[in-house]
Design a protein around this motif. Structure first.
Motif, mmCIF file in Angstrom:
data_model
loop_
_atom_site.group_PDB
_atom_site.id
_atom_site.type_symbol
_atom_site.label_atom_id
_atom_site.label_comp_id
_atom_site.label_asym_id
_atom_site.label_seq_id
_atom_site.Cartn_x
_atom_site.Cartn_y
_atom_site.Cartn_z
ATOM 1 N N VAL A 16 0.843 -1.200 0.000
ATOM 2 C CA VAL A 16 0.000 0.000 0.000
ATOM 3 C C VAL A 16 0.876 1.247 0.000
ATOM 4 C CG1 VAL A 16 -1.690 1.335 1.325
ATOM 5 C CG2 VAL A 16 -1.942 -1.148 1.118
ATOM 6 N N ALA A 17 1.949 1.220 0.798
ATOM 7 C CA ALA A 17 2.876 2.353 0.837
ATOM 8 C C ALA A 17 3.480 2.598 -0.542
ATOM 9 C CB ALA A 17 3.976 2.101 1.864
ATOM 10 N N ALA A 18 3.786 1.519 -1.270
ATOM 11 C CA ALA A 18 4.362 1.656 -2.612
ATOM 12 C C ALA A 18 3.375 2.324 -3.565
ATOM 13 C CB ALA A 18 4.768 0.284 -3.146
ATOM 14 N N VAL A 19 2.089 1.958 -3.450
ATOM 15 C CA VAL A 19 1.057 2.567 -4.301
ATOM 16 C C VAL A 19 0.936 4.057 -4.000
ATOM 17 C CG1 VAL A 19 -1.423 2.643 -4.791
ATOM 18 C CG2 VAL A 19 -0.258 0.437 -4.605
ATOM 19 N N LEU A 20 0.860 4.395 -2.714
ATOM 20 C CA LEU A 20 0.726 5.799 -2.326
ATOM 21 C C LEU A 20 1.978 6.595 -2.686
ATOM 22 C CD1 LEU A 20 -0.982 5.469 1.185
ATOM 23 C CD2 LEU A 20 -2.050 5.937 -1.024
ATOM 24 N N LEU A 29 -1.198 12.792 -5.992
ATOM 25 C CA LEU A 29 -1.451 13.329 -4.650
ATOM 26 C C LEU A 29 -0.492 14.497 -4.455
ATOM 27 C CD1 LEU A 29 -1.730 9.990 -2.622
ATOM 28 C CD2 LEU A 29 -3.593 11.404 -3.497
ATOM 29 N N ARG A 30 -1.019 15.699 -4.398
ATOM 30 C CA ARG A 30 -0.183 16.898 -4.425
ATOM 31 C C ARG A 30 0.252 17.339 -3.030
ATOM 32 N NH1 ARG A 30 -3.441 20.595 -8.907
ATOM 33 N NH2 ARG A 30 -3.287 19.091 -10.631
ATOM 34 N N PRO A 31 1.347 18.110 -2.957
ATOM 35 C CA PRO A 31 1.808 18.627 -1.662
ATOM 36 C C PRO A 31 0.703 19.384 -0.934
ATOM 37 C CG PRO A 31 3.478 18.998 -3.333
ATOM 38 C CD PRO A 31 2.269 18.478 -4.053
ATOM 39 N N GLY A 32 0.540 19.073 0.351
ATOM 40 C CA GLY A 32 -0.476 19.723 1.164
ATOM 41 C C GLY A 32 -1.830 19.041 1.130
ATOM 42 N N MET A 33 -2.025 18.090 0.209
ATOM 43 C CA MET A 33 -3.328 17.427 0.083
ATOM 44 C C MET A 33 -3.578 16.513 1.283
ATOM 45 S SD MET A 33 -4.716 14.942 -2.991
ATOM 46 C CE MET A 33 -4.714 16.281 -4.187
ATOM 47 N N PRO A 34 -4.724 16.669 1.964
ATOM 48 C CA PRO A 34 -5.038 15.783 3.093
ATOM 49 C C PRO A 34 -5.436 14.394 2.604
ATOM 50 C CG PRO A 34 -6.859 17.289 2.682
ATOM 51 C CD PRO A 34 -5.747 17.713 1.763
ATOM 52 N N LEU A 35 -5.090 13.382 3.385
ATOM 53 C CA LEU A 35 -5.449 12.003 3.052
ATOM 54 C C LEU A 35 -6.430 11.486 4.095
ATOM 55 C CD1 LEU A 35 -2.020 10.387 2.078
ATOM 56 C CD2 LEU A 35 -3.649 11.588 0.622
ATOM 57 N N GLN A 36 -7.551 10.996 3.644
ATOM 58 C CA GLN A 36 -8.542 10.414 4.541
ATOM 59 C C GLN A 36 -8.320 8.906 4.561
ATOM 60 O OE1 GLN A 36 -12.168 12.007 2.735
ATOM 61 N NE2 GLN A 36 -12.252 13.575 4.339
ATOM 62 N N GLU A 37 -7.838 8.420 5.689
ATOM 63 C CA GLU A 37 -7.392 7.032 5.768
ATOM 64 C C GLU A 37 -8.516 6.022 5.542
ATOM 65 O OE1 GLU A 37 -5.429 6.809 9.546
ATOM 66 O OE2 GLU A 37 -3.477 7.284 8.671
ATOM 67 N N VAL A 38 -9.702 6.286 6.094
ATOM 68 C CA VAL A 38 -10.791 5.304 5.983
ATOM 69 C C VAL A 38 -11.261 5.146 4.531
ATOM 70 C CG1 VAL A 38 -13.145 4.731 6.675
ATOM 71 C CG2 VAL A 38 -11.529 5.626 8.370
ATOM 72 N N ILE A 57 4.879 4.436 7.361
ATOM 73 C CA ILE A 57 6.084 4.191 6.562
ATOM 74 C C ILE A 57 6.438 5.430 5.744
ATOM 75 C CG2 ILE A 57 7.008 2.862 4.609
ATOM 76 C CD1 ILE A 57 5.308 0.477 5.644
ATOM 77 N N LEU A 58 5.432 6.019 5.108
ATOM 78 C CA LEU A 58 5.679 7.188 4.260
ATOM 79 C C LEU A 58 5.989 8.434 5.084
ATOM 80 C CD1 LEU A 58 2.992 6.651 1.474
ATOM 81 C CD2 LEU A 58 5.414 6.053 1.455
ATOM 82 N N SER A 59 5.488 8.477 6.310
ATOM 83 C CA SER A 59 5.834 9.589 7.201
ATOM 84 C C SER A 59 7.311 9.529 7.564
ATOM 85 C CB SER A 59 4.986 9.540 8.474
ATOM 86 O OG SER A 59 3.622 9.746 8.186
ATOM 87 N N LEU A 60 7.815 8.317 7.803
ATOM 88 C CA LEU A 60 9.233 8.144 8.115
ATOM 89 C C LEU A 60 10.110 8.518 6.924
ATOM 90 C CD1 LEU A 60 9.140 4.778 10.107
ATOM 91 C CD2 LEU A 60 9.539 7.068 11.025
ATOM 92 N N GLU A 61 9.575 8.351 5.705
ATOM 93 C CA GLU A 61 10.316 8.710 4.495
ATOM 94 C C GLU A 61 10.245 10.203 4.203
ATOM 95 O OE1 GLU A 61 9.011 6.407 1.178
ATOM 96 O OE2 GLU A 61 9.473 4.483 2.124
#
Length: 231
Positions: A16-20, A29-38, A57-61
């Motif tokens: 999933v991290a690879a897709v995102l 998915l542009r800078p600043g765009m909010p992501l709704q997890e559900v 994972i992506l936050s750590l990156e």
């Protein structure tokens, strides 16, 4: 005696991290765009816990940023962020080059392989992969410090630049011109001309920072104009 096989398992969260990651780096998915997890978890057919792990994972990156009140969003660099990151890069990368040794054959070999991958990506105009090879090249320079904690720290710092560098390469008049600079850095490094290599590296980092700032300023100006009411 048989060599032990290395089995690499990729979790669903990694997939999933690879897709995102790809959606972020290709601009979907542009800078600043909010992501709704559900809703996003539902669209990908995974659980909320899996989506939360993928976003971690992506936050750590450095690609996503979590805010206690606003949730999670695609990371958006400020001018101050860029200046601070490049200041750190100059300190770490230039010192690494000046302290390098020609006996570190494995690292030099990986630099050569990374350059070849970079050249292929540029020929294919695959800017996402080109940026990955670009960042990998600079990450390999940090190995000359021979400090694993420093390498881990550098990975977190450099991760924040991924999106910005994709924008720079896409907007560059001739992105292929960036490859010979890295090739020359490698040649000076292997020839033991470390002061010349450090000088070229410093110039390259200055140019890279300037290009990124110009792209960010241009993007901010366009967004400001589009937000203005039409007369």
């Amino acid at each position: 005696m048989e060599r032990a096989l290395q089995i690499h398992r990729v979790s669903v969260a990694d997939q999933v991290a690879a897709v995102l990651r790809q959606r972020i780096l290709n601009g979907e998915l542009r800078p600043g765009m909010p992501l709704q997890e559900v809703p996003m978890a539902a669209s990908l057919g995974v659980s909320r816990n899996t989506m939360r792990e993928a976003t971690r994972i992506l936050s750590l990156e450095g690609l996503l940023k979590r805010n206690a009140h606003r949730g999670i969003a695609v990371c958006q660099l400020s001018a101050t962020d860029v200046q601070e990151i490049y200041s750190l890069r100059r300190m770490l990368e230039i010192a690494a080059v000046l302290g390098s040794r020609s006996t570190e054959i494995e690292t030099l070999s990986e630099l050569q392989q990374t350059l070849e991958g970079y050249e292929r990506a540029v020929r294919d105009r695959d800017w996402t992969r080109a940026v990955e090879f670009d960042l990998q090249f600079h990450s390999l320079l940090i190995r000359f410090h021979q400090n694993r904690r420093l390498e881990s720290f550098y990975q977190r710092v450099i991760g924040e630049l991924r999106m910005g560098m994709v924008l720079v390469d896409r907007g560059h008049n001739d992105p292929g011109r960036l490859v010979p600079v890295h090739r020359r850095i490698y040649q000076l490094l292997t020839a033991g001309k470390l002061k010349q290599c450090a000088t070229l590296l410093a110039q390259h980092l200055d140019d890279s920072e300037s290009r990124l700032m110009r792209v960010m300023n241009g993007k901010s100006s366009r967004e400001h104009r589009s937000a203005e009411p039409s007369s």
